[in-house]
Design a protein around this motif. Structure first.
Motif, mmCIF file in Angstrom:
data_model
loop_
_atom_site.group_PDB
_atom_site.id
_atom_site.type_symbol
_atom_site.label_atom_id
_atom_site.label_comp_id
_atom_site.label_asym_id
_atom_site.label_seq_id
_atom_site.Cartn_x
_atom_site.Cartn_y
_atom_site.Cartn_z
ATOM 1 N N CYS A 1 0.919 -1.127 0.155
ATOM 2 C CA CYS A 1 0.008 -0.064 0.160
ATOM 3 C C CYS A 1 0.840 1.429 -0.040
ATOM 4 C CB CYS A 1 -0.990 -0.028 1.054
ATOM 5 S SG CYS A 1 -0.472 -0.082 2.963
ATOM 6 N N CYS B 1 2.448 3.557 3.110
ATOM 7 C CA CYS B 1 3.570 2.934 3.826
ATOM 8 C C CYS B 1 4.614 2.955 2.841
ATOM 9 C CB CYS B 1 3.297 1.526 4.081
ATOM 10 S SG CYS B 1 4.488 0.383 4.700
ATOM 11 N N CYS C 1 -1.479 -2.455 7.405
ATOM 12 C CA CYS C 1 -0.941 -3.337 8.412
ATOM 13 C C CYS C 1 -0.263 -2.476 9.521
ATOM 14 C CB CYS C 1 -0.261 -4.465 7.782
ATOM 15 S SG CYS C 1 1.418 -4.404 7.582
HETATM 16 S S1 SF4 Z 1 3.856 -3.602 5.101
HETATM 17 FE FE1 SF4 Z 1 1.695 -3.366 5.791
HETATM 18 S S2 SF4 Z 1 1.326 -0.964 5.460
HETATM 19 FE FE2 SF4 Z 1 3.376 -1.410 4.698
HETATM 20 S S3 SF4 Z 1 2.809 -1.581 2.282
HETATM 21 FE FE3 SF4 Z 1 2.895 -3.698 3.254
HETATM 22 S S4 SF4 Z 1 0.466 -3.859 3.930
HETATM 23 FE FE4 SF4 Z 1 1.086 -1.649 3.648
#
Ligand code: SF4
Ligand SMILES: Cc1cc2nc3c(=O)[nH]c(=O)nc-3n(C[C@H](O)[C@H](O)[C@H](O)COP(=O)(O)O)c2cc1C
Ligand code: SF4
Lengths: 123, 595
Positions: free
Chosen positions: B456, B459, B499
């Motif tokens: 995502c 992040c 997350c």
């Molecule tokens: S680690 Fe978690 S918050 Fe980061 S990109 Fe992956 S799913 Fe998204």
């Protein structure tokens, strides 16, 4: 594992084998056997082993069986000292047979075996 | 029957400092002394005082030898084991007072610790199931299967107040109840041994030192929720832990403690190890489940929660290693065993991996509610080289820092969250005045940027932008408005990541900004790094008045940045200086300063 009894049997067997040696570092009652050259020559090693075996066999808890260097009374070796708080009992000229009596009467029965102490011998 | 047991730490730390060789040497010397039928050498788990490894404890006296080397072994055998004279020079100095040797339990390191999860580490041979059984091992499983209903097991765990030690602190009993409630033809129990926090090694140490506790607990969980199969997800970088756990599983099978008809009941349970490649995100529960299924270790949206749809779409109870390590004791001794320890909402103990600027780096287990001061000043033995405590970081890359002003905070789940950090899995990094808080925030952020799975945007891109802003500040190009930008970006990442990795990634930045804003401002406005860490913001200078012109520094400088004639003040050419600091140590007159 078929039952709790079976587990208990392994536990008891193992506990007797390891706990006497490993869980009494801070025990209130301490037995130390003189293991300097003089002691070893006089037969201190079987005496030390006899303490451990009798204690494990009889399930005595809270007693540490250790060893120390020369206690300074070489003519009376093998020697073992039993410490309980401030009191010290010195047993001399020990044999594995005498050890059994000391474990039963002194460590379990709480009455020192006077006849084997240094006081009795020196009289 | 052996009159003496020599316990040698076989944890990863002591193994890397040579404990295997020490074990071999003991066996050799004991045989040479002819006492191999009286004295037994045992490889055990972590004693916790890793800073002093390799550690050897000799029973019955419980003499604690530290920093033992192979060449010391002969002396220990000949003097201590043959003649009964402990080798004082090798004994941990806190346990030696003149002629007498005091109890290890009275040392500052151990006195305030309470070992529940670590109870068998350093006490038993983890490769011998019968030693585990000797200390009540598998008695809890036996009790659960023969005397308790699954509901009673769950109630016992619930009443104990145990909360997850993997970071979130979710009540374990409640999780088990959810797992039990969801009916399915197949359910799973899983153990999270991914342990991704930099510097953390609590879970590794438990698996290395007491693997059966985790196996027993997972079987109990299986009984409680109606699962017959367990998985332990563990990173492949933990070879010793993997090996011991596998051996323990094999032994448990051999003794009929895994498999069918355990304790003569119709309960069956078996388990297997799944190796992870060591990505931080794979410690997140949905990513971990993906990875166990053989898919990419990427998080999935929740709900559904694992207790509803976990491994292969079946209800799954996932707990952390340390959480499981508490279970057998709770079942055996009842909920009061745990709920009488700790604070109102955090029961029991917590294991911390103590690291950073602290004397006793190692593994400690303390009751919840112990203050940070106790952990740092007493158990940890304070800061080395007379340094002063500046802050501690808990929760690793997802957590935050606790400043010196809050050192008396009792450590529990809720207090840590209230002050902007979190318990996390138990990494505790101590910092002194030589630590730059902006630099620390950057360190953790670099870690998350590296470990973001990229699924995502907030992040993946957000943490990268955030890191760029921090870089701008530490390189001396920051502006005051950047601080506001940082805060806004942090909040955006927190709210919009999918997350926990993304949601918590800004925490180290936010908490350092909250407690050490001055330090950020110094970087931005004064273009100075108060701790003297950020290289772009500091210079080495020679104070002309103090310089005797001895030329020592000139010769030490690897890039020839120092010039000057004999007996005349020297100068450092800032354009050439690479800020290695090599000159500082060479000056006997303290003429070289960092500013
Ligand atoms: S680690 Fe978690 S918050 Fe980061 S990109 Fe992956 S799913 Fe998204
Ligand atoms: C990015 C991320 C990493 C995590 N890493 C771990 C880990 O290494 N070990 C762990 O037990 N839990 C980790 N967790 C927490 C797990 O998702 C999960 O909550 C936990 O394993 C549940 O067990 P518990 O209730 O016993 O704590 C992580 C969470 C996130 C968001
Ligand atoms: S070492 Fe110190 S005194 Fe000697 S030249 Fe360098 S700055 Fe001057």
């Amino acid at each position: 594992m078929k039952s709790l009894q079976e587990l208990q049997a392994i536990r008891d067997k193992m506990k007797a084998n390891i706990s006497t040696t490993r869980d009494n570092a801070d025990a209130k009652v301490r037995v130390v056997v003189g293991m300097a050259t003089c002691g070893i020559a006089a037969g201190a090693r079987p005496v030390l082993n006899a303490f451990n075996e009798e204690i494990a066999k009889r399930g005595v808890e809270g007693v540490m069986v250790g060893q120390t260097g020369c206690i300074g009374i070489c003519q009376y070796e093998p020697v073992a000292e039993v410490f309980e708080g401030d009191t010290k009992t010195t047993y001399v000229k020990l044999t594995p047979e005498k050890v059994e009596k000391i474990v039963v009467e002194h460590l379990i029965g709480k009455t020192p075996v006077t006849e084997f102490t240094i006081g009795a011998i020196q009289k | 029957m052996f009159r003496s047991h020599i316990m040698v730490c076989g944890g990863t730390g002591c193994t890397s400092s040579g404990s295997k060789k020490i074990i071999e040497a003991f066996n050799k010397e004991i045989a040479a002394a002819g006492i191999n039928e009286e004295v037994k050498v045992i490889q055990t788990g972590c004693f916790g005082l890793c800073a002093l490894g390799p550690i050897v404890v000799v029973y019955p006296e419980g003499i604690f030898y530290s920093m033992v080397e192979e060449k010391d072994v002969k002396e220990i055998v000949e003097e201590h084991l043959v003649k009964g004279r402990p080798v004082t020079r090798l004994i941990y100095d806190e346990t030696v007072q003149g002629e007498t040797i005091t109890s290890l339990n009275d040392t500052r390191f151990y006195k305030k610790q309470q070992r529940i999860a670590l109870r068998n580490c350093g006490r038993i041979d983890p490769d011998n199931i019968e030693e585990y059984i000797a200390y009540d091992g598998y008695a809890a499983l036996g009790k659960a299967l023969t005397e308790m209903t699954p509901d009673e097991v769950i109630k016992c765990v619930l009443d104990s107040g145990l909360r997850g030690r993997g970071g979130g602190g979710f009540p374990t009993g409640r999780k088990w109840a959810l797992g039990a409630m969801n009916h399915a033809d197949q359910k799973y129990v899983a153990c999270n041994a991914d342990e991704g926090d930099p510097g953390a090694f609590m879970d590794r140490s438990i698996l290395e030192g007491d693997p059966h506790a985790v196996i027993e607990a997972m079987a109990i969980a299986g009984y409680a929720i109606g699962a017959t199969k367990g998985f332990v997800y563990i990173r492949a970088e933990y070879p010793i832990a993997v090996e011991r756990l596998q051996r323990a599983i094999d032994q448990a099978r051999e003794y009929g403690l895994l498999g069918k008809n355990i304790f003569g009941t119709d309960f069956e349970f078996d388990m297997e190890i799944k190796l992870g490649a060591g990505a931080f995100v794979c410690g997140e529960e949905t990513a971990l489940i993906n990875s166990i299924e053989g898919n990419r270790g990427e998080p999935k949206p929740r709900p559904p929660f694992p207790a509803q749809k976990g491994i292969f779409g079946k209800p799954t109870v996932l707990n952390n290693v340390e959480t499981y390590a508490n279970i057998p004791q709770i079942i055996l001794n009842g909920p009061e065993f745990l709920n009488t320890i700790g604070t109102e909402k955090s029961k029991g103990t917590k294991v911390f991996a103590l690291g950073g600027k602290i004397n006793n780096t190692g593994l400690v287990e303390v009751p919840m509610g112990t203050t940070l001061r106790t952990v740092v000043e007493e158990i940890g033995g304070g800061i080395p080289n007379g340094g002063t405590f500046k802050a501690a970081q808990t929760g690793g890359p997802s957590g935050g820092c606790i400043p010196a002003s809050l050192i008396d905070t009792p450590i529990d789940y809720d207090n840590l969250v209230a002050i902007g950090s979190m318990m996390g899995s138990g990494g505790l990094i101590v910092m002194d005045e030589t630590t730059c808080m902006v630099d620390i925030a950057k360190f953790f952020l670099e870690f998350t940027v590296e470990e973001s799975c990229g699924k995502c945007t907030p992040c993946r891109v957000g943490t990268k932008r955030l890191l760029e802003l921090l870089d701008k500040i530490t390189s001396g190009n920051g502006e005051l408005e950047d601080l506001d930008k940082i805060e806004k970006l942090c909040n955006f990442i927190k709210e919009d990541s999918q997350c926990g990795l993304g949601q918590c990634a800004p925490n180290p930045v936010l908490s350092t900004l909250k407690y050490f804003r001055d330090e950020y401002v110094a970087h931005v406005v004064d273009k100075k790094c108060p701790a003297g860490v950020c290289k772009d913001l500091m210079q080495y200078k020679i104070v002309a008045d103090k310089c005797k012109g001895c030329t020592a520094c000139k010769r030490a400088c690897p890039v020839g940045a120092i010039s000057g004639n004999v007996k005349e003040p020297h100068v450092i050419d800032q354009a050439k200086c690479i800020k290695c600091g090599a000159c500082v140590a060479t000056c006997k007159f303290g003429a070289i300063i960092k500013e």
